[in-house]
Enzyme design. Structure first.
Site, PDB file in Angstrom:
ATOM      1  CB  CYS A   3      -0.986  -0.025   1.162  1.00 32.76           C
ATOM      2  SG  CYS A   3      -0.240   0.010   2.800  1.00 32.76           S
ATOM      3  CG  ASN A   6       4.275  -1.726   5.263  1.00 34.57           C
ATOM      4  OD1 ASN A   6       5.381  -2.059   5.660  1.00 34.57           O
ATOM      5  ND2 ASN A   6       3.314  -2.599   5.155  1.00 34.57           N
ATOM      6  CB  CYS A   8      -3.919   1.598   6.985  1.00 38.60           C
ATOM      7  SG  CYS A   8      -3.796   3.050   8.038  1.00 38.60           S
ATOM      8  NE  ARG A   9      -4.521   1.486   1.684  1.00 39.95           N
ATOM      9  CZ  ARG A   9      -4.345   2.295   0.657  1.00 39.95           C
ATOM     10  NH1 ARG A   9      -5.216   2.254  -0.346  1.00 39.95           N
ATOM     11  NH2 ARG A   9      -3.327   3.123   0.622  1.00 39.95           N
ATOM     12  CB  SER A  10       0.231  -3.529   2.769  1.00 40.77           C
ATOM     13  OG  SER A  10       1.032  -2.569   3.412  1.00 40.77           O
ATOM     14  CG  ASP A 117      -5.483   5.805   2.532  1.00 43.56           C
ATOM     15  OD1 ASP A 117      -5.510   5.329   3.680  1.00 43.56           O
ATOM     16  OD2 ASP A 117      -4.617   6.616   2.152  1.00 43.56           O
TER      17      ASP A 117
HETATM   18  P1  4NP Z   1      -1.884   2.789   4.063  1.00 44.76           P
HETATM   19  O1  4NP Z   1      -2.590   4.103   4.632  1.00 44.76           O
HETATM   20  O2  4NP Z   1      -1.297   3.151   2.722  1.00 44.76           O
HETATM   21  O3  4NP Z   1      -3.011   1.820   3.957  1.00 44.76           O
HETATM   22  O4  4NP Z   1      -0.833   2.385   5.074  1.00 44.76           O
HETATM   23  C1  4NP Z   1      -1.943   5.344   4.728  1.00 44.76           C
HETATM   24  C2  4NP Z   1      -1.194   5.619   5.846  1.00 44.76           C
HETATM   25  C3  4NP Z   1      -0.584   6.861   5.961  1.00 44.76           C
HETATM   26  C4  4NP Z   1      -0.736   7.794   4.965  1.00 44.76           C
HETATM   27  C5  4NP Z   1      -1.474   7.496   3.842  1.00 44.76           C
HETATM   28  C6  4NP Z   1      -2.079   6.264   3.728  1.00 44.76           C
HETATM   29  N1  4NP Z   1      -0.128   9.067   5.100  1.00 44.76           N
HETATM   30  O5  4NP Z   1      -0.388   9.932   4.238  1.00 44.76           O
HETATM   31  O6  4NP Z   1       0.607   9.312   6.046  1.00 44.76           O
END
Ligand code: 4NP
Length: 144
Positions: A3, A6, A8-10, A117
């Site tokens: 993602c 790294n 939340c999703r992955s 997201d």
């Molecule tokens: P992820 O979610 O890609 O699922 O881990 C996010 C976590 C942090 C951010 C964006 C998406 N950020 O902008 O900090």
């Protein structure tokens, strides 16, 4: 499982697929295309939803996706189209590119849906994310 951050999703996708393949000789890992959160624990909301299903994410730490991952993994699942494009942009050849798939295409091939997201959203975004990833991972496991 890849993602953006790294966190939340992955990490959740990694935990779910690991849980479903624990009796198989399969290595599952995750990474983010961005560097913002390197070394961090998964988001507490991902840890919480995983816990609800008996999955522990607290041994995970965020890392950034790199070209070496094309050598180390047979399959690379992107959580969304933006990350898919980022991964493809650092691929070196057709062999690398053939390893990359949008994870939700496992459910609806060719629709190119993204796992939303959930970072800035409501808490139920994490439950919806779990539900999607659970279905996708069941399909992945059924093909192994
Ligand atoms: P992820 O979610 O890609 O699922 O881990 C996010 C976590 C942090 C951010 C964006 C998406 N950020 O902008 O900090």
């Amino acid at each position: 499982m890849v993602c953006l951050g790294n966190i939340c999703r992955s990490p959740l996708a990694e935990g779910i697929l690991q849980d479903k393949t624990k009796n198989k000789n399969i290595f599952v890992d995750s990474a983010g295309t961005a560097s913002y959160h390197i070394g961090k624990l998964p988001d507490s909301r991902s840890i919480e939803i995983a816990n609800k299903y008996g999955i522990d994410l607290t041994k995970q730490r965020a890392r950034q996706f790199s070209k070496i991952d094309f050598d180390n993994f047979d399959k690379i699942y992107a959580m969304d189209t933006h990350n898919y494009a980022s991964i493809i942009s650092i691929s070196r050849n057709e062999n690398d590119r053939n390893k990359v798939e949008l994870i939700l295409n496992e459910i609806n091939p060719k629709l190119c849906d993204s796992v939303p997201d959930p970072y800035y959203g409501e808490r139920d975004g994490f439950q919806k994310m779990y539900n999607m990833l659970d279905v996708a991972c069941n399909i992945i496991v059924s093909k192994l």
